[in-house]
Motif scaffolding. Sequence first.
Motif, PDB file in Angstrom:
ATOM      1  N   HIS A 117      41.844  46.841  35.754  1.00  0.00           N
ATOM      2  CA  HIS A 117      40.879  47.353  36.842  1.00  0.00           C
ATOM      3  C   HIS A 117      41.677  48.300  37.891  1.00  0.00           C
ATOM      4  O   HIS A 117      42.368  47.819  38.786  1.00  0.00           O
ATOM      5  CB  HIS A 117      40.231  46.272  37.683  1.00  0.00           C
ATOM      6  N   ARG A 142      47.174  40.504  39.099  1.00  0.00           N
ATOM      7  CA  ARG A 142      45.900  40.091  39.860  1.00  0.00           C
ATOM      8  C   ARG A 142      45.311  41.418  40.536  1.00  0.00           C
ATOM      9  O   ARG A 142      43.872  41.589  40.597  1.00  0.00           O
ATOM     10  CB  ARG A 142      46.203  38.801  40.985  1.00  0.00           C
ATOM     11  N   SER A 148      43.511  43.277  38.035  1.00  0.00           N
ATOM     12  CA  SER A 148      42.947  42.434  37.109  1.00  0.00           C
ATOM     13  C   SER A 148      41.298  42.704  36.962  1.00  0.00           C
ATOM     14  O   SER A 148      40.737  42.593  37.769  1.00  0.00           O
ATOM     15  CB  SER A 148      43.116  40.815  37.193  1.00  0.00           C
ATOM     16  N   THR A 176      39.395  40.649  35.757  1.00  0.00           N
ATOM     17  CA  THR A 176      38.620  39.612  35.834  1.00  0.00           C
ATOM     18  C   THR A 176      38.735  38.957  37.469  1.00  0.00           C
ATOM     19  O   THR A 176      38.238  37.634  37.475  1.00  0.00           O
ATOM     20  CB  THR A 176      39.271  38.389  34.736  1.00  0.00           C
ATOM     21  N   ALA A 177      39.287  39.633  38.374  1.00  0.00           N
ATOM     22  CA  ALA A 177      39.415  38.925  39.593  1.00  0.00           C
ATOM     23  C   ALA A 177      38.032  39.090  40.559  1.00  0.00           C
ATOM     24  O   ALA A 177      37.208  40.291  40.016  1.00  0.00           O
ATOM     25  CB  ALA A 177      40.588  39.522  40.434  1.00  0.00           C
ATOM     26  N   LYS A 178      37.815  38.618  41.345  1.00  0.00           N
ATOM     27  CA  LYS A 178      36.605  38.732  42.012  1.00  0.00           C
ATOM     28  C   LYS A 178      36.960  39.911  42.828  1.00  0.00           C
ATOM     29  O   LYS A 178      37.861  40.024  43.431  1.00  0.00           O
ATOM     30  CB  LYS A 178      36.779  37.721  43.269  1.00  0.00           C
ATOM     31  N   GLY A 179      35.788  40.976  42.720  1.00  0.00           N
ATOM     32  CA  GLY A 179      36.158  42.085  43.508  1.00  0.00           C
ATOM     33  C   GLY A 179      35.602  41.806  44.936  1.00  0.00           C
ATOM     34  O   GLY A 179      35.406  40.851  45.388  1.00  0.00           O
ATOM     35  N   SER A 215      33.650  35.095  37.173  1.00  0.00           N
ATOM     36  CA  SER A 215      34.251  33.445  37.575  1.00  0.00           C
ATOM     37  C   SER A 215      34.436  32.666  36.326  1.00  0.00           C
ATOM     38  O   SER A 215      33.372  32.528  35.453  1.00  0.00           O
ATOM     39  CB  SER A 215      33.429  32.671  38.804  1.00  0.00           C
TER      40      SER A 215
END
Lengths: 214, 214
Positions: free
Chosen positions: B150, B193, B196, B198-201, B211
């Motif tokens: 990302h 991270r 990433s 898949t991390a919480k924005g 999540s």
Amino acid sequence: MARRTGSNGAQTAETLRRAALTLFARHGYAAVSMRMIAAEVGVQPGALYNYMGSKQDLLRDLMVSHMEELLAAWTARAPDPDPDPVVALRAFVRFHIRHHIGREDAVFISYMELRNLEPDNFAAVHALRGAYESALRVILEDGAAQGVLHAPDAPVATRAIISMLTGVTNWFRGSGRLSADDIEDIYTDMTLRAVSPTAKGAIHQGEDPCSTHP
Amino acid sequence: MARRTGSNGAQTAETLRRAALTLFARHGYAAVSMRMIAAEVGVQPGALYNYMGSKQDLLRDLMVSHMEELLAAWTARAPDPDPDPVVALRAFVRFHIRHHIGREDAVFISYMELRNLEPDNFAAVHALRGAYESALRVILEDGAAQGVLHAPDAPVATRAIISMLTGVTNWFRGSGRLSADDIEDIYTDMTLRAVSPTAKGAIHQGEDPCSTHP
DNA sequence: GTCTATAAGGGGATAGAC
DNA sequence: GTCTATCCCCTTATAGAC
């Protein structure tokens, strides 16, 4: 510049501080002479000593003022920190970026000229910096304790985040394709992800062909 | 130090470079005199000019050497970059941290003394820095294109990551509670991270489409 | 390759007139 | 509050002996 009729002490003192800040940032403390500052201010070299004890006093005042202003602004911004560490972290990142953009000269001096401070002056600036960084560290520690942030080593994560955020002053000038708001968004996103407990971890990814441990 | 019998040119030249690197990092280029360097090397000031054209030449050589060594080391480390951007990114982070730890003086000089380089010398160092940073930028661009990283703005993410990683040289000394390996692990984790997917924005808080925990 | 000596100029800071 | 003039020291770089 020649002496201007009607100039007064308070005005000259402020002009002196601004000239010194710009010149120190551009050339470095050691490379700037009192004669250069005087020329920029528009007075003769000797006249500068009406406003400062010494060149070292001038450097200390600029650095201490910068740190005190930073701490005061954060205290005013978050007198009562949000109990949600994620919200508090987002507030800190936006504050830090916003406060530092436009203060590139003071930021640069505060990092680069630490080595030119005499011991007592260094200790004063160092203590102020520690006080500011502890605000971020506490947020990370609280978030980790509550399980809403991933920060296995809060002191290291604090330094890593501060370095990343402050680095924006090395290149951002506001005249490019991105606005200050854009920058705030990008850095907030990256910081929150960096300590997000839901991100893919980096270490437990199976084999690490990149390990170079001898 | 007095002149030592049996000293030769090559040895003195290397001693000179090391002394200058240490002194420039500690006090700053402008604050270091040829007399200080000569005293550290153990020769008289005039003798230094057998090994360098001028003080400016000495600074340029130190900075260019540092950047060329960095580029050569990365090229040797990853002559054929891994096609998986995540693997390539992990390799880059570990390489960057590992290469910079132990070279704190050269790193500090390479950032702080850019302003003391004459225009031609500055351009040379700046170009080398750009070449190195583009290695990271390409990894982020590839990863974003493939959807495995990302990084909505690769140039900004590149600068943010470089700032975060290089910042380790400002405080890490190897004699504390953490080893260099520990530092590599922490920074690799945070960097992966930060980009990433898949991390919480950070911006759309409240929703968490990725999540893995209910 | 290193020394001693020096050229030519700039450094921070102060004194005293106005 | 600013000026002019100056003290004394340090600066980079070079010249020529050895």
